[in-house]
Design a protein around this motif. Structure first.
Motif, PDB file in Angstrom:
ATOM      1  N   GLY A  12       0.818  -1.214   0.000  1.00 21.71           N
ATOM      2  CA  GLY A  12       0.000   0.000   0.000  1.00 21.71           C
ATOM      3  C   GLY A  12       0.846   1.256   0.000  1.00 21.71           C
ATOM      4  O   GLY A  12       0.556   2.226  -0.715  1.00 21.71           O
ATOM      5  N   ASP A  13       1.917   1.267   0.804  1.00 25.26           N
ATOM      6  CA  ASP A  13       2.812   2.426   0.855  1.00 25.26           C
ATOM      7  C   ASP A  13       3.492   2.637  -0.496  1.00 25.26           C
ATOM      8  O   ASP A  13       3.582   3.760  -1.002  1.00 25.26           O
ATOM      9  N   TRP A  16       1.079   3.978  -3.096  1.00 23.39           N
ATOM     10  CA  TRP A  16       0.742   5.388  -2.900  1.00 23.39           C
ATOM     11  C   TRP A  16       1.867   6.304  -3.377  1.00 23.39           C
ATOM     12  O   TRP A  16       1.616   7.323  -4.025  1.00 23.39           O
ATOM     13  N   THR A  19       1.881   6.503  -7.073  1.00 21.49           N
ATOM     14  CA  THR A  19       0.777   7.361  -7.497  1.00 21.49           C
ATOM     15  C   THR A  19       1.124   8.828  -7.270  1.00 21.49           C
ATOM     16  O   THR A  19       0.869   9.681  -8.133  1.00 21.49           O
ATOM     17  N   ALA A  20       1.706   9.120  -6.114  1.00 18.38           N
ATOM     18  CA  ALA A  20       2.104  10.500  -5.810  1.00 18.38           C
ATOM     19  C   ALA A  20       3.158  10.988  -6.786  1.00 18.38           C
ATOM     20  O   ALA A  20       3.153  12.159  -7.192  1.00 18.38           O
ATOM     21  N   TYR A 109      10.459   9.276  -7.058  1.00 15.19           N
ATOM     22  CA  TYR A 109       9.556  10.269  -6.460  1.00 15.19           C
ATOM     23  C   TYR A 109      10.292  11.590  -6.233  1.00 15.19           C
ATOM     24  O   TYR A 109       9.799  12.662  -6.604  1.00 15.19           O
ATOM     25  N   GLY A 225      -0.187  15.009  -4.366  1.00 13.60           N
ATOM     26  CA  GLY A 225       0.922  14.063  -4.411  1.00 13.60           C
ATOM     27  C   GLY A 225       2.203  14.680  -3.908  1.00 13.60           C
ATOM     28  O   GLY A 225       3.034  14.015  -3.285  1.00 13.60           O
ATOM     29  N   GLY A 229       2.376  12.829  -0.710  1.00 15.92           N
ATOM     30  CA  GLY A 229       3.386  11.788  -0.904  1.00 15.92           C
ATOM     31  C   GLY A 229       4.586  11.937  -0.011  1.00 15.92           C
ATOM     32  O   GLY A 229       5.313  10.964   0.243  1.00 15.92           O
ATOM     33  N   SER A 233       4.387   7.210   3.177  1.00 19.18           N
ATOM     34  CA  SER A 233       3.621   6.009   3.529  1.00 19.18           C
ATOM     35  C   SER A 233       2.149   6.360   3.394  1.00 19.18           C
ATOM     36  O   SER A 233       1.798   7.512   3.133  1.00 19.18           O
ATOM     37  N   SER A 234       1.300   5.376   3.568  1.00 22.60           N
ATOM     38  CA  SER A 234      -0.139   5.586   3.433  1.00 22.60           C
ATOM     39  C   SER A 234      -0.797   5.383   4.789  1.00 22.60           C
ATOM     40  O   SER A 234      -0.952   4.253   5.254  1.00 22.60           O
ATOM     41  N   VAL A 238      -1.406  11.228   6.033  1.00 22.88           N
ATOM     42  CA  VAL A 238      -1.638  11.640   4.644  1.00 22.88           C
ATOM     43  C   VAL A 238      -2.970  12.363   4.527  1.00 22.88           C
ATOM     44  O   VAL A 238      -3.081  13.385   3.836  1.00 22.88           O
ATOM     45  N   CYS A 242      -3.452  16.252   3.203  1.00 25.48           N
ATOM     46  CA  CYS A 242      -4.303  16.642   2.069  1.00 25.48           C
ATOM     47  C   CYS A 242      -5.369  17.647   2.496  1.00 25.48           C
ATOM     48  O   CYS A 242      -5.708  18.569   1.737  1.00 25.48           O
TER      49      CYS A 242
END
Length: 467
Positions: A12-13, A16, A19-20, A109, A225, A229, A233-234, A238, A242
């Motif tokens: 998951g981390d 993410w 994606t970021a 990233y 992101g 990001g 981690s997720s 986070v 946001c």
């Protein structure tokens, strides 16, 4: 580490952060459209291309030695070494930033941060900078400015990191660094033809506000992101990042619109976009350390100071064409300082991170650390960039500015050889009874590039019907 032993990461981390990374990449073309809309029509395409070219060069530099200089673990308090040059040793091991993701994911990233920062600088010299020297500048600047600032801020050995400075997502490396560098670049290149204290503002007005709004929307979207990001981690933190990012942007946009309404009696799209960007810039260093209430305050003061800085630009007479210094340099500095005021332990603790906090936690010295970090970053970026530009401008073939003739004609044609628009003039006859329209006469103006780079325009005239 035993290369044969597999390392387990949280899927998951990792997902993410990938994606970021894509969200931050999207900020580059978003910035291109933002700059394109703010420029004149004859420079619209060139600015989109300049921004994308900056991303290209910055990515290559990151691969060669940028990542190693910024995040290698064998450096001193000022800069890293070349242990990871050409990405040597970057396999599936835990990253410098966190054990939750592998080095390779962290590397790509962080690469996007350098790309965005390099692209930001272009806005200050819009409509007059040559492309070839710009590419060389980006490679050198990334090495001598961005890599140093990012190392100080995020590498565990960096002096600001060791001091206790708080910069969550790049207030100093990204915004103060790009803003101060943009100012130095603009001073060396000089003003656009016709620009001065007494210049009619309408002469350099944005030619396409739709592109500006589109660019702002893409930047705002990508900022989730950029800031989100940076948690690496997720988790619940986070979500908080946001929330405060969005709040600061909204408050910044509202503040700027109200300030402009006081003067113009209009709620302008330009005011909305400038305010949103200033709020996003100001919240960047604080995003992982503050809650919703302080985010509103940071969005407000960010827009307030950036708006006032717009007017001082005219007083001092420098030509920061697209307000890089006034939005990113000033906004980043304000955000960095107010991070020391509003940072709170409970926000960082959402993912187990421990900080001393700022004034909200009676840690009164934190603002001093923030001033030291922001001032050192601004000074280094401005001085080193000025030296780079001054030296390059003296080297035959690397002069930073286009000729006066090329500037008048526009960089779309003279530097890119293509135009963003095809101009069509039509004469239309309208039947008064039916409203039916007939094209009577049409002229299409096109830009052509000859075999040896000569540029000329042709008019295609076609009589469609007679009346």
């Amino acid at each position: 580490m035993d290369a044969s032993a597999p390392v387990e990461f949280q899927s998951g981390d990792t997902a993410w952060i990938l994606t970021a990374m894509a969200l931050v990449w999207l900020m580059v073309p978003g910035l291109g459209y933002f700059y394109s809309g703010l420029s004149s029509h004859k420079n619209a395409l060139s600015l989109i291309m300049y921004v994308l070219v900056c991303m290209m060069v910055a990515s290559i530099q990151w691969f060669v030695w940028g990542y190693s200089l910024t995040f290698s673990l064998g450096g001193n308090a000022i800069i890293g070494n070349l242990d990871n040059a050409f990405l040597r040793g970057l396999l599936g091991y835990p990253s410098v930033g966190t054990d939750a993701i592998p080095d390779l994911i962290f590397c790509i990233y962080q690469c996007m941060f350098q790309c965005v920062t390099a692209a930001l600088v272009v806005g200050a010299v819009a409509e007059r900078a040559r492309l070839l020297p710009l590419m060389i500048f980006v490679f050198v600047w990334s090495t001598l400015v961005y890599n140093f600032l990012a190392y100080w801020t995020w590498n565990p050995n960096g002096w600001s990191f060791q001091l206790g400075g708080l910069d969550f997502a790049g207030g100093t490396p990204v915004h103060i660094g790009s803003g101060s560098s943009a100012l130095a670049y603009a001073l060396v290149v000089g003003k656009r033809i016709g620009y001065g204290k007494d210049t009619d503002p309408e002469r350099f007005k944005a030619h396409n506000m739709s592109n500006v709004v589109l660019g702002t929307a893409l930047l705002w979207f990508g900022w989730f992101g950029f800031n989100g990001g940076s948690v690496l981690s997720s988790n619940a933190r986070v979500g908080m990042v946001c929330i405060v990012t969005n709040l600061a942007a909204c408050v910044g946009a509202l503040t700027w619109m109200i300030m402009d309404y006081r003067v113009e009696r209009k709620f302008s799209a330009f005011g909305f976009c400038s305010g949103a960007i200033s709020g996003l810039v100001a919240i960047t260093p604080a995003a992982g350390f503050v809650g919703p209430g302080p985010a509103i305050a940071i969005g407000f003061v960010g827009a307030l100071f950036c708006n006032l800085a717009m007017y001082t630009k005219r007083w001092y007479g420098f030509d920061d064409a697209l307000d890089v210094f006034t939005l990113h340099g000033v906004g980043g500095y304000v955000g960095c300082v107010f991070t020391g005021v509003f940072a709170e332990q409970y926000v960082a603790a959402l993912d187990g991170t421990e900080i001393d906090g700022g004034w909200m936690n009676q840690n009164w010295v934190q603002v001093g650390y923030q001033f030291a970090d922001a001032t050192a970053g601004a000074t280094w970026a401005f001085v080193v960039t000025y030296i780079i530009c001054f030296i390059m401008n003296k080297i035959p073939g690397l002069s930073l500015r286009v000729s006066e003739e090329d500037e008048i004609q526009g960089l779309d044609v003279t530097e890119i050889g293509e135009s963003a628009y095809v101009y069509v003039n039509k004469l239309v006859a309208v039947d008064a009874k039916t409203g039916f329209q007939t094209t009577v006469h049409e002229e299409i103006k096109q830009v052509n590039v000859g075999e040896h780079g000569s540029v000329h325009t042709t008019d295609k005239v076609e009589v469609i019907a007679s009346q």
